[in-house]
Design a protein around this motif. Structure first.
Motif, short mmCIF file in Angstrom:
data_model
loop_
_atom_site.label_atom_id
_atom_site.label_comp_id
_atom_site.label_asym_id
_atom_site.label_seq_id
_atom_site.Cartn_x
_atom_site.Cartn_y
_atom_site.Cartn_z
N GLN A 73 0.81 -1.21 0.00
CA GLN A 73 0.00 0.00 0.00
C GLN A 73 0.84 1.27 0.00
OE1 GLN A 73 -3.67 -1.49 2.77
NE2 GLN A 73 -3.73 0.59 2.01
N GLY A 107 -7.83 3.39 -3.32
CA GLY A 107 -7.93 2.89 -1.96
C GLY A 107 -9.18 2.10 -1.66
N THR A 120 -4.22 7.63 -6.01
CA THR A 120 -3.99 6.76 -4.86
C THR A 120 -5.21 6.73 -3.95
OG1 THR A 120 -1.62 7.23 -4.93
CG2 THR A 120 -2.48 6.36 -2.87
N SER A 180 4.38 4.36 -8.63
CA SER A 180 3.53 5.04 -9.60
C SER A 180 4.04 6.43 -9.91
CB SER A 180 2.08 5.11 -9.06
OG SER A 180 1.55 3.83 -8.87
N GLU A 238 -0.03 7.27 3.29
CA GLU A 238 0.23 7.16 1.85
C GLU A 238 0.50 8.53 1.23
OE1 GLU A 238 -2.49 3.24 0.72
OE2 GLU A 238 -3.33 5.25 0.52
N MET A 274 3.97 9.84 -0.54
CA MET A 274 3.92 10.26 -1.95
C MET A 274 4.41 11.69 -2.12
SD MET A 274 0.53 8.70 -3.75
CE MET A 274 1.07 9.32 -5.34
N PRO A 317 2.26 3.53 -4.41
CA PRO A 317 2.21 4.95 -4.77
C PRO A 317 3.57 5.52 -5.17
CG PRO A 317 0.95 4.56 -2.78
CD PRO A 317 1.69 3.30 -3.07
N THR A 372 -10.26 6.16 -12.90
CA THR A 372 -9.06 7.00 -12.86
C THR A 372 -8.55 7.39 -14.24
OG1 THR A 372 -7.69 4.98 -12.70
CG2 THR A 372 -8.33 6.05 -10.64
N ARG A 428 -11.22 10.39 -0.32
CA ARG A 428 -10.97 9.02 0.20
C ARG A 428 -12.06 8.61 1.17
NH1 ARG A 428 -10.58 4.43 0.74
NH2 ARG A 428 -8.87 3.17 1.55
#
Length: 277
Positions: free
Chosen positions: A47, A90, A86, A54, A135, A139, A51, A198, A167
């Protein structure tokens, strides 16, 4: 009122109010969720590592081949979108954890206890928000190392809040789907839902650079509103669209999560209450 909620009132009401025990039950679910992460380092690595990969992949591998309106820096355009992606992905993790608990009988055990059913759902949401904060922090540090420089101050905090707001709304979609899909393997198929969510958005490409019909769909994607709003708040906006929804991205970034929460939070709670009912 559910049987579980009545249990809270009957069992604990003599010394504390229902609100106290609702919060206490919620906190116990949160502690259980965080302990599960602590005991499964592979899940943490996935998890938090995905990110980072990515950001590096899209920023360095694809970045030189992409363009944005006004010929701005693509990395400035990309980073807020990656944060949004991200947050959007989730809900798959949420659904997978919920369906695992459901198939292993954990949720049935919760239902047999004198605890509020809403605390189980809310506890899952709080746990996911805590993980989402971690996260986002990782990131953003990675993006900063790559040369991304957002504006500081209240705009930065507001952008961070909007990301968590999105989120929060998607958590309830994940909980609802996790209570519907039959097994963890089926939950993996939810990527088929996440990818259009996305990809057909302004995360990677401005809707104005797409064909008209596709650009219209992308502009009205809730994910696009959060991406555009956070770009503006981070001070890295490199060109916007001319449609109403793009011109009012900040407004819609606040409205879309309210709409999603109003739909899927009641569905998630009702679905939980109907299990083994």
């Amino acid at each position: 009122m559910s049987t579980a909620d009545l249990g809270v009132a009957d069992t604990h009401g003599r010394t504390h109010g229902r609100v106290y025990w609702l919060l206490a039950d919620c906190w116990n679910i949160v502690r259980r969720g965080l302990t599960a992460y602590q005991r499964q380092p592979v899940m943490i690595a996935w998890q938090l590592g995905f990110p980072i990969l990515s950001v590096l992949l899209y920023g360095y591998v694809f970045g030189s081949a992409m363009r944005v309106p006004g010929d701005g820096d693509y990395r400035d355009f990309l980073m807020p979108g990656m944060f949004v992606m991200t947050m959007a992905f989730g809900f798959i993790n949420t659904a997978t954890i919920v369906v695992y608990d459901s198939t292993k009988g954990v949720i049935d055990r919760f239902r047999s206890m004198p605890m509020a059913s809403s605390a189980v759902v809310a506890g899952r949401g709080v746990t996911d928000l805590i993980v989402a904060c971690a996260e986002l922090a990782i990131m953003m540090l990675t993006a900063f190392a790559m040369g991304w420089r957002p504006d500081g101050g209240w705009g930065f905090l507001a952008a961070f809040g909007l990301l968590l707001w999105l989120r929060f709304a998607l958590i309830w979609i994940g909980v609802w789907l996790g209570l519907i899909v039959p097994n963890p393997e089926a939950a993996g198929g939810l990527f088929a839902v996440a990818f259009p969510l996305t990809m057909i958005s302004s995360i990677f490409v401005a809707p104005g650079l797409m064909p008209d019909w596709l650009g219209f769909v992308a502009a009205w994607n809730p994910v696009s509103s959060t991406a555009a709003a956070t770009r503006e708040l981070f001070g890295t906006s490199v060109g916007g669209g001319d449609s109403w929804v793009e011109e009012h991205a900040l407004l819609m970034a606040g409205v879309w999560p309210v709409v999603l929460t109003a739909i899927f939070l009641p569905l998630a709670v009702r679905r939980f209450q109907k299990l083994s009912g």
